[in-house]
Design an enzyme around this catalytic site. Structure first.
Site, mmCIF file in Angstrom:
data_model
loop_
_atom_site.group_PDB
_atom_site.id
_atom_site.type_symbol
_atom_site.label_atom_id
_atom_site.label_comp_id
_atom_site.label_asym_id
_atom_site.label_seq_id
_atom_site.Cartn_x
_atom_site.Cartn_y
_atom_site.Cartn_z
ATOM 1 N N GLU A 1 -55.523 8.464 0.793
ATOM 2 C CA GLU A 1 -54.171 9.006 0.923
ATOM 3 C C GLU A 1 -53.148 7.908 0.687
ATOM 4 O OE1 GLU A 1 -50.413 10.101 3.163
ATOM 5 O OE2 GLU A 1 -51.722 8.371 3.384
ATOM 6 N N GLU A 2 -53.414 6.730 1.249
ATOM 7 C CA GLU A 2 -52.396 5.672 1.250
ATOM 8 C C GLU A 2 -51.973 5.219 -0.149
ATOM 9 O OE1 GLU A 2 -50.625 5.236 3.600
ATOM 10 O OE2 GLU A 2 -51.672 5.418 5.495
ATOM 11 N N HIS B 1 -48.328 1.175 9.283
ATOM 12 C CA HIS B 1 -48.662 0.266 8.175
ATOM 13 C C HIS B 1 -48.549 -1.203 8.572
ATOM 14 C CE1 HIS B 1 -47.725 3.474 4.831
ATOM 15 N NE2 HIS B 1 -48.548 3.920 5.758
ATOM 16 N N HIS C 1 -56.268 12.064 6.944
ATOM 17 C CA HIS C 1 -56.946 11.159 5.997
ATOM 18 C C HIS C 1 -57.730 10.078 6.729
ATOM 19 C CE1 HIS C 1 -53.991 7.765 6.107
ATOM 20 N NE2 HIS C 1 -53.093 8.707 6.291
ATOM 21 N N ASP D 1 -50.697 13.937 10.223
ATOM 22 C CA ASP D 1 -50.608 12.577 9.673
ATOM 23 C C ASP D 1 -49.294 11.915 10.067
ATOM 24 O OD1 ASP D 1 -51.096 10.263 8.313
ATOM 25 O OD2 ASP D 1 -50.658 11.077 6.327
ATOM 26 N N ASP E 1 -52.508 5.963 11.984
ATOM 27 C CA ASP E 1 -52.324 6.439 10.606
ATOM 28 C C ASP E 1 -53.599 6.172 9.829
ATOM 29 O OD1 ASP E 1 -51.362 7.265 8.174
ATOM 30 O OD2 ASP E 1 -49.983 5.600 7.908
#
Lengths: 472, 472
Positions: A337-338, A434, A291, A365, A303
């Site tokens: 995606e998130e 994140h 992504h 991912d 990520d």
């Protein structure tokens, strides 16, 4: 990577794959029996896979890594719904053409656009201290003056259930669940707000979902239940969670002040499809994907900048090497995606009538550290073919079958499409995940190039085999 | 721990001790020849040192660790000149009496009181990005509207020297020196501002002095040269230093905006002296020490809550165990170490005429992780006696002689007083040092208790031996 609520509910027992050191296999594939002819055919690819990997490792990998670095440094964080994400998508489209592949298209969809405007928190009692917070995506704001309330530290949903509603009402619930695996622990982030709100909590702070911290809060998605009051919810650091736990154990009354302001609307974004059309069955697809969006902290390098880049690179390098497999190799750069696999869900819906043509679907991912192998989902025969192909990639030949291969592709796998996600040495993945720590600093050229080499060469074989990957 | 400029200048070649994995020994002490009688006497202490360590490990250590935790959680960061530091000193005085030792006094002195009021920074070009900064202690403020200027990334003082003044003038210098050892790299923090100002820079940002980061800036002391314009100076993360380096290498123009506001004045603080008076030579001192102040980020748990606490505990536990050595065991809780050994310098000045009575001086200010032994300064005979005593503490019997044993005590060592600092498994010390990551989370009860047990038992032997530790 992200795990949406419905996936969590479906697969709480098997989502341990993300840290490869704790993968739980569902099947034992020690007894594969493939036709001798197929085994021979697979073995015959060894020269071409060696060549692909050698070309990437010695020549084109560095170019790819430099493009990757430049992409990350130019755009940085690329949250769903933002202009910078759209500009980064334009950049990848142009880059595809620049590297000689013109078959690049996009598919529009509506995506969430949640913007963190201001966040702050402090402890007022027993002593004044700043508390680092990072609101979870889709969290509501506090009132403009903030929330000032007593905090109660809760260890688990079980403890929450057993605690009197009166003890929770009007308080800020601090979830202090220690990291076990991502799958086990992320539920406090994704579901904690509504569970606490049902007990009368007015906000939740959640111990970050990581085994290690240097005072770094980690954001992520969260999901409000219907007909439950929506309360503000944010991550705190391991350090502050432990501090509040100790203060509570010592009998101290903890009073916190939290201020959060965010905005939320919907924007248009795009999935990006990069095709190297198949020479014999152009309608059949082997999909490689990652992504392109990220959270709004750090650079989204790990990520999922790395996974997006090695997937994008797969049809591009095969085209450069003039290797045209029988089936189409399609790289998909998923958007959004998130916030909950929004891009993947749109693709699935749009292509629901063509799913039979997806022969195999791959995703990276969970980091692009040193590659180890694949986590494979599919029938026994599908897994056995993958196992046979992996032999020529030793030592990158680990094969697991957790039942939860990746994030975006899981919704395809659950339509019966065989697929695989990249296994890699990602023991530190959640240290950075994140958070502001997700930057180019966590990557090395060697690892990313090795991932790209494996990714392209493996996809080539699957896309070129005389047989489809069987669904049964 | 802190290294003041004058110490750095004196000892740049030997301040590698801080990370025990890179200690450089100046002498080889393989050929010790002590009197047989002294060797026998030292060996005779084995029963009592075993008892002290056993009592601490099995009984009193947990109490000490809980007091330590409670101290850290109650007061948190304790910057020089603040009320919270003074309250934490009062707490330790009361705690001493609470645990049965009444011989506790304080010595007043004037200390710097630098207060971080507001700090923020962002990159404006080539794209907008927040930059985490942490101003260095004693840094001046920016003008109220902040500073907006082009940045230039500089690798070393050597590169700075070789760069035209015109290239630097009016710019923000970003020092991007990678961590080698603390001693090698800290000079960019402590001296960078004035060196850059001489070339016309208007501010400096310095890559944090750490080998590892999860986007965490690290503060520390810095020193303006006389007659050089004072410019604002702050730490940035490894991640942003690397980003700016890459952007500059790619030919991008980097424009930064920095806003810093701090206040600076002088306050009264106190060194705290806890004495277990000697039974035979009460005038002779064996000093064990750590500093009670900290930087204003994190909790000051590691730097130097742990070292302060095990030193405080030494006379307290010996008193509880009714072990009264011949010489006085004095714990000193130094104040204002971080702004430049201010407490230690005041003590040295005040007691300049009594220095002959300091038989041995010890310090723990490089972590209280798993104890390994001692870094010893003194004559060959002094080192040989310590070596002989350490034998009974195996495996805590490592002995090094870097010439820079600790921070506060170095100014005593350079008066000819023999001394030692605690060696411990502190490979991760600088991951947390002077950052929000310096919290109770980095400590474990077992390690701190083991340090305390070793610290008390070793001090007891030195304080009780029939011979003084010889200066020659």
């Amino acid at each position: 990577m992200e795990i949406p609520l419905k996936i969590i509910i479906l697969f709480t027992s098997v989502i341990r794959v993300i840290n490869t050191s704790v993968v739980i296999n569902r099947f034992d594939d020690d007894d594969c029996e493939l036709d001798a002819e197929l085994v021979e055919e697979i073995a015959s690819y060894e020269n071409v896979t060696k060549r692909i990997m050698e070309e990437i490792r010695s020549n084109f990998g560095e170019v790819m890594y430099n493009e990757y670095t430049r992409f990350i440094d130019t755009f940085g964080a690329r949250p769903s719904g933002t202009e910078v994400l759209e500009r980064s998508i334009d950049h990848m489209i142009n880059l595809t053409k620049h590297h000689g592949l013109n078959d690049v298209t996009t598919e529009e969809l509506q995506v969430p656009h949640w913007v963190r405007v201001h966040e702050s928190a402090s402890m007022l009692q027993p002593h004044v201290k700043n508390i680092a917070i990072l609101g979870f995506g889709s969290s509501v704001s506090t009132p403009p003056e903030g929330i000032t309330a007593e905090a109660i530290v809760i260890n688990s949903f079980d403890e929450l259930d057993k605690t009197d509603k009166k003890t929770i009402e009007g308080k800020i619930v601090v979830f202090d669940a220690h990291y076990v695996t991502y799958g086990d622990t992320v539920v406090y982030r994704s579901q904690g707000a509504s569970k606490a709100a049902k007990k009368g909590a007015i906000a939740t702070l959640v111990r970050s979902i990581t085994p290690f911290s240097i005072y770094s809060p980690h954001t992520g998605g969260q999901y409000y239940e219907k007909n439950v009051p929506k309360i503000p919810t944010a991550a705190i650091t391991l350090e502050d969670a432990d501090l509040m736990r100790r203060l509570q154990n010592a009998g101290d009354k903890i009073v916190l002040h939290i201020k959060m302001l965010s905005t939320s609307d919907t924007k248009t974004s795009r999935n990006t499809l990069v095709d190297l059309k198949g020479s014999v069955h152009p309608e059949k697809l082997v999909i490689v994907s990652g992504h392109i969006d990220s959270w709004d902290v750090g650079q989204g390098a790990m990520d999922d900048g790395g996974g997006m880049m090695i997937s994008w690179f797969t049809p591009v390098i095969l085209n450069i090497l003039k290797l045209k497999p029988k089936r189409t190799v399609r790289a998909i750069l998923w958007t959004a995606e998130e916030p909950g696999l929004i891009g993947a869900q749109a693709y699935l819906k749009k292509h629901m009538n063509d799913l039979d043509n997806i022969n195999f679907i791959m995703e990276s991912d969970e980091g692009t550290f040193k590659p180890l192998g694949l986590d494979v989902a599919g029938s026994k025969k599908a897994r056995c073919i993958v196992k046979e192909v992996l032999k020529q990639f030793a030592p990158i030949n680990k094969l697991t079958n957790s039942g939860y291969p990746g994030s975006d592709i899981v919704i395809f796998v659950h339509q019966g499409i065989p697929g695989a996600s990249l296994l890699n040495e990602n023991e530190r993945y959640f240290w950075y995940h994140h958070s502001e720590g997700d930057t180019m600093n966590v990557q090395t050229m060697k690892d990313v190039v090795d991932c790209a080499a494996f990714w392209a060469a493996f996809s080539y074989v699957i896309a070129d085999l005389s047989v489809d990957i069987p669904r049964q």
